[in-house]
Design a protein around this motif. Structure first.
Motif, PDB file in Angstrom:
ATOM      1  N   ASP A 283       1.130  -1.727  -0.202  1.00  0.00           N
ATOM      2  CA  ASP A 283      -0.100   0.193   0.116  1.00  0.00           C
ATOM      3  C   ASP A 283       0.812   1.442   0.057  1.00  0.00           C
ATOM      4  N   TYR A 284       0.982   2.048  -0.945  1.00  0.00           N
ATOM      5  CA  TYR A 284       1.687   3.277  -1.472  1.00  0.00           C
ATOM      6  C   TYR A 284       0.995   4.520  -1.469  1.00  0.00           C
ATOM      7  N   SER A 285      -0.575   4.003  -0.841  1.00  0.00           N
ATOM      8  CA  SER A 285      -0.980   5.437  -0.811  1.00  0.00           C
ATOM      9  C   SER A 285      -0.658   6.108   0.080  1.00  0.00           C
ATOM     10  N   ALA A 286       0.064   6.427   0.959  1.00  0.00           N
ATOM     11  CA  ALA A 286       0.871   7.649   1.755  1.00  0.00           C
ATOM     12  C   ALA A 286       1.528   8.308   1.035  1.00  0.00           C
ATOM     13  N   LEU A 287       2.607   7.717  -0.055  1.00  0.00           N
ATOM     14  CA  LEU A 287       3.722   8.192  -0.848  1.00  0.00           C
ATOM     15  C   LEU A 287       3.348   9.260  -2.014  1.00  0.00           C
ATOM     16  N   ARG A 288       1.899   7.876  -2.334  1.00  0.00           N
ATOM     17  CA  ARG A 288       1.511   8.573  -3.342  1.00  0.00           C
ATOM     18  C   ARG A 288       0.241  10.196  -3.989  1.00  0.00           C
ATOM     19  N   SER A 289      -0.208   9.891  -1.813  1.00  0.00           N
ATOM     20  CA  SER A 289      -0.959  11.008  -2.115  1.00  0.00           C
ATOM     21  C   SER A 289       0.108  12.298  -1.163  1.00  0.00           C
ATOM     22  N   VAL A 290       0.869  12.675  -0.498  1.00  0.00           N
ATOM     23  CA  VAL A 290       2.136  12.856  -0.532  1.00  0.00           C
ATOM     24  C   VAL A 290       2.720  13.778  -1.965  1.00  0.00           C
ATOM     25  N   ALA A 291       3.096  12.348  -2.166  1.00  0.00           N
ATOM     26  CA  ALA A 291       3.505  12.919  -3.772  1.00  0.00           C
ATOM     27  C   ALA A 291       2.457  13.917  -4.589  1.00  0.00           C
ATOM     28  N   LYS A 292       2.060  14.084  -4.600  1.00  0.00           N
ATOM     29  CA  LYS A 292       0.446  15.128  -5.654  1.00  0.00           C
ATOM     30  C   LYS A 292       0.827  16.001  -4.671  1.00  0.00           C
ATOM     31  N   GLN A 293       0.564  16.586  -3.751  1.00  0.00           N
ATOM     32  CA  GLN A 293       0.420  17.782  -2.446  1.00  0.00           C
ATOM     33  C   GLN A 293       2.367  17.925  -2.822  1.00  0.00           C
ATOM     34  N   LEU A 294       3.119  17.261  -3.121  1.00  0.00           N
ATOM     35  CA  LEU A 294       4.269  18.346  -3.224  1.00  0.00           C
ATOM     36  C   LEU A 294       4.502  18.730  -4.732  1.00  0.00           C
ATOM     37  N   SER A 295       3.841  17.984  -5.677  1.00  0.00           N
ATOM     38  CA  SER A 295       4.075  18.854  -6.994  1.00  0.00           C
ATOM     39  C   SER A 295       3.087  20.508  -7.072  1.00  0.00           C
ATOM     40  N   GLU A 296       2.181  20.608  -5.843  1.00  0.00           N
ATOM     41  CA  GLU A 296       1.980  21.988  -5.655  1.00  0.00           C
ATOM     42  C   GLU A 296       2.478  22.973  -5.105  1.00  0.00           C
ATOM     43  N   TYR A 297       3.592  22.197  -3.724  1.00  0.00           N
ATOM     44  CA  TYR A 297       4.720  23.055  -2.325  1.00  0.00           C
ATOM     45  C   TYR A 297       5.508  23.149  -2.613  1.00  0.00           C
ATOM     46  N   LEU A 298       5.993  22.228  -3.591  1.00  0.00           N
ATOM     47  CA  LEU A 298       7.404  21.830  -3.476  1.00  0.00           C
ATOM     48  C   LEU A 298       7.891  23.930  -4.055  1.00  0.00           C
ATOM     49  N   SER A 299       9.256  23.902  -3.505  1.00  0.00           N
ATOM     50  CA  SER A 299       9.874  25.218  -4.111  1.00  0.00           C
ATOM     51  C   SER A 299      10.641  24.970  -4.542  1.00  0.00           C
ATOM     52  N   GLU A 300      11.020  25.714  -5.663  1.00  0.00           N
ATOM     53  CA  GLU A 300      11.507  25.745  -7.271  1.00  0.00           C
ATOM     54  C   GLU A 300      13.480  25.409  -6.658  1.00  0.00           C
ATOM     55  N   GLY A 301      13.690  23.934  -6.947  1.00  0.00           N
ATOM     56  CA  GLY A 301      15.052  24.212  -7.413  1.00  0.00           C
ATOM     57  C   GLY A 301      15.124  22.910  -5.517  1.00  0.00           C
ATOM     58  N   SER A 302      14.183  22.102  -5.051  1.00  0.00           N
ATOM     59  CA  SER A 302      14.296  21.567  -3.907  1.00  0.00           C
ATOM     60  C   SER A 302      14.415  19.712  -4.475  1.00  0.00           C
ATOM     61  N   LEU A 303      14.961  19.575  -3.216  1.00  0.00           N
ATOM     62  CA  LEU A 303      16.153  18.148  -3.133  1.00  0.00           C
ATOM     63  C   LEU A 303      14.929  16.986  -2.378  1.00  0.00           C
ATOM     64  N   VAL A 304      14.275  15.366  -2.903  1.00  0.00           N
ATOM     65  CA  VAL A 304      13.151  15.084  -1.855  1.00  0.00           C
ATOM     66  C   VAL A 304      13.855  14.441  -2.314  1.00  0.00           C
ATOM     67  N   ILE A 305      13.316  13.535  -0.957  1.00  0.00           N
ATOM     68  CA  ILE A 305      15.107  12.196  -0.225  1.00  0.00           C
ATOM     69  C   ILE A 305      14.319  10.831  -0.005  1.00  0.00           C
ATOM     70  N   VAL A 306      13.910   9.618  -0.678  1.00  0.00           N
ATOM     71  CA  VAL A 306      12.670   8.955  -0.174  1.00  0.00           C
ATOM     72  C   VAL A 306      13.280   7.866   0.566  1.00  0.00           C
ATOM     73  N   GLU A 307      13.202   7.987   2.235  1.00  0.00           N
ATOM     74  CA  GLU A 307      13.567   6.923   2.965  1.00  0.00           C
ATOM     75  C   GLU A 307      12.579   5.899   3.250  1.00  0.00           C
ATOM     76  N   SER A 308      11.452   5.697   3.075  1.00  0.00           N
ATOM     77  CA  SER A 308      10.074   4.762   3.317  1.00  0.00           C
ATOM     78  C   SER A 308      10.929   3.372   1.802  1.00  0.00           C
ATOM     79  N   THR A 309      10.121   2.812   2.979  1.00  0.00           N
ATOM     80  CA  THR A 309      11.121   1.324   1.726  1.00  0.00           C
ATOM     81  C   THR A 309       9.382   1.212   0.663  1.00  0.00           C
TER      82      THR A 309
END
Ligand SMILES: NC(=O)c1ccc[n+]([C@@H]2O[C@H](COP(=O)([O-])OP(=O)(O)OC[C@H]3O[C@@H](n4cnc5c(N)ncnc54)[C@H](O)[C@@H]3O)[C@@H](O)[C@H]2O)c1
Length: 458
Positions: free
Chosen positions: A118-144
């Motif tokens: 179940d990757y629903s938490a990652l998917r939901s946050v990723a969709k929100q990142l598309s709106e809220y991520l600031s220009e030039g930032s770095l996303v690092i996935v620690e989840s398995t």
């Protein structure tokens, strides 16, 4: 002066920004792994924001309540960084992600009741990142996650449909899979090597700088995200498979009249034998889920025939609670004690020793099955005293509560149980039947104490 965008920096520039504390970090998901991670970043002097949807957790943290009582040493760091205001927590994505240069995702990746990841938490946050991520930032996935999840799905979810973000141009992504062991996170964060991989070599180097600034551990560069995630899954599935192997051996050796623990002890003398021990089952948020993640990966590829060893291992490990029930039934029968209407104490409820965590604990199917057989269940577990689990109040004192018990089953071998007074148990129980599914009690000690004893693999 606003610093250069993190993804446009080289390693040297990032190092200087880290040293001057001009990088802000946001950890999304501040649970078992995310909270110690966020505290480590804050403790290094970096402004760190924790984002979580659990408003109760955020309220408690904001009131100074440290939630991970079984994770020692982080309580001291927690008090320090909260007081110094290096660590803030919120449920507001705009107040956190938008203000950060580095966003770490430590979101849960469980599975559903059909064992589908179940990757629903990652998917939901990723969709929100598309709106809220600031220009030039770095996303690092620690989840398995499954190998390829970043490349095939996460990137396009973050890019979204608004044409605002393009990977490697407006944001970057990488992984640093988490490998810490619950209950020992402080020790692991200072010792265990970490894998780092980015969308390109420069990003891998930047992720290296970030983790190097916070954790004094070896950082191993992987060629890409999917290989790093494959390593993470391989290490855990290796354990799941090997535990299944000894579980099945223990059942077979029992039929041959051979003690599995004696076999394993001697087998350890062989230079390339890595010991695993039999038990009532394999639980927790990692091992069973990780096996199903790899199986899901094969299914997605249309390669269902591959990974048959993992499938077989899951089957064996998932059958172990039933095997424990069989041991109980046989021992009660042989002792002429009626199992129906008996009272049985479950010793240890966590999925593994020394942690307060019951995710996928084998204790649950054991309790469920015993209840259908008409057994009254009691539970003693030092991590859950006086709490209610599976509709049962956990006892406060083992010895005060076993006098009406006809049986006791060791399901989890917490360290606290290592010096159990077997004579006292034997004298207090109504009938002194003890089933040990974890190799906690030696057969000879049990006999000396007058217990009617059966140990899994003994
Ligand atoms: N616990 C372990 O033993 C362990 C070890 C290594 C790796 N991991 C991996 O680390 C990851 C995190 O696991 P964990 O054990 O810390 O999980 P956890 O359940 O303890 O914590 C996850 C946190 O994320 C929060 N959350 C859920 N959905 C959210 C959302 N949409 N937005 C913001 N927050 C959200 C939850 O409220 C929770 O506080 C998983 O992928 C897990 O497999 C866990």
């Amino acid at each position: 002066m606003k610093i250069k965008k993190i993804i446009d920096m080289n390693s040297e520039e990032l190092k200087n920004s880290l040293i001057s504390n001009s990088i802000t970090v946001c950890v999304v998901g501040i649970g078992r792994i995310g909270l110690p991670t966020a505290l480590s970043f804050a403790n290094s002097g970096l402004h760190t924001i924790g984002l979580d949807i659990n408003s109760e957790l955020i309220k408690n943290i904001n009131s100074g309540i440290y939630p991970l009582k079984d994770e020692p040493e982080y309580d001291i760091i927690f008090d320090k960084v909260i007081k110094e205001k290096f660590f803030l927590v919120t449920t507001d994505i705009n107040e956190s992600v938008s203000k950060a240069d580095v966003i770490l995702l430590s979101l849960p990746t469980p599975m559903d009741k059909n064992n589908i990841p179940d990757y629903s938490a990652l998917r939901s946050v990723a969709k929100q990142l598309s709106e809220y991520l600031s220009e030039g930032s770095l996303v690092i996935v620690e989840s398995t996650i499954e190998p390829g999840f970043v490349e095939n799905e996460l990137i396009s979810l973050i890019e979204g449909s608004q044409n605002r973000l393009k990977v490697e141009k407006n944001f970057a992504i990488g992984v640093c899979p988490e490998t810490a062991n619950p209950g020992e996170i402080m020790v692991d964060f200072t010792k265990l090597p970490r894998l780092v991989a980015g969308i390109n070599e420069n990003i891998t180097n930047l992720i290296h700088e970030i983790y190097h600034h916070v954790f004094p551990v070896e950082l191993i560069h992987m060629p890409n995200c999917k290989t790093a995630n494959a390593v993470k899954l391989t290490t855990n599935v290796f354990r799941d498979v090997n535990i299944a192997f000894v579980n099945e051996l223990s059942i077979f050796f029992d039929k041959l009249g051979i003690d599995t623990f004696t076999v394993l002890e001697a087998a350890k003398s062989k230079y390339n034998f890595q010991v695993h021990y039999p038990g009532a089952g394999v639980g927790g948020p990692c091992l069973p889920v990780n096996s199903y993640q790899l199986l899901n990966s094969a299914k997605t590829l249309g390669e269902n025939n591959l990974l048959s060893i993992i499938k077989a291992s899951r089957k064996v490990n998932e059958s172990m609670p039933d095997h424990v029930i069989k041991l109980i039934q046989n021992t009660f029968n042989e002792s002429n004690v009626d199992l129906n209407n008996s009272t049985i104490m479950i010793l240890g409820i966590s999925y593994k020793p020394n942690v307060k965590d019951i995710q996928l604990t084998p204790a649950e199917p054991i309790i469920r099955k015993l209840k259908t057989l008409g057994v009254k269940i009691k539970i003693f577990d030092p991590f859950y005293k006086n709490e209610k689990l599976f509709d049962i109040f956990v006892e406060n004192d083992l010895f005060e509560s076993i006098s009406d018990c006809d049986g006791l089953i060791v399901v989890t071998n917490h360290d606290e149980f290592s010096s159990l007074n077997l004579e006292l148990i034997s004298s207090k129980m109504k009938s002194p039947i003890v089933i040990d599914s974890r190799g906690l009690i030696q057969k000879d000690d049990a006999k000396k104490a007058g217990l009617i004893f059966k140990g899994l693999g003994q």
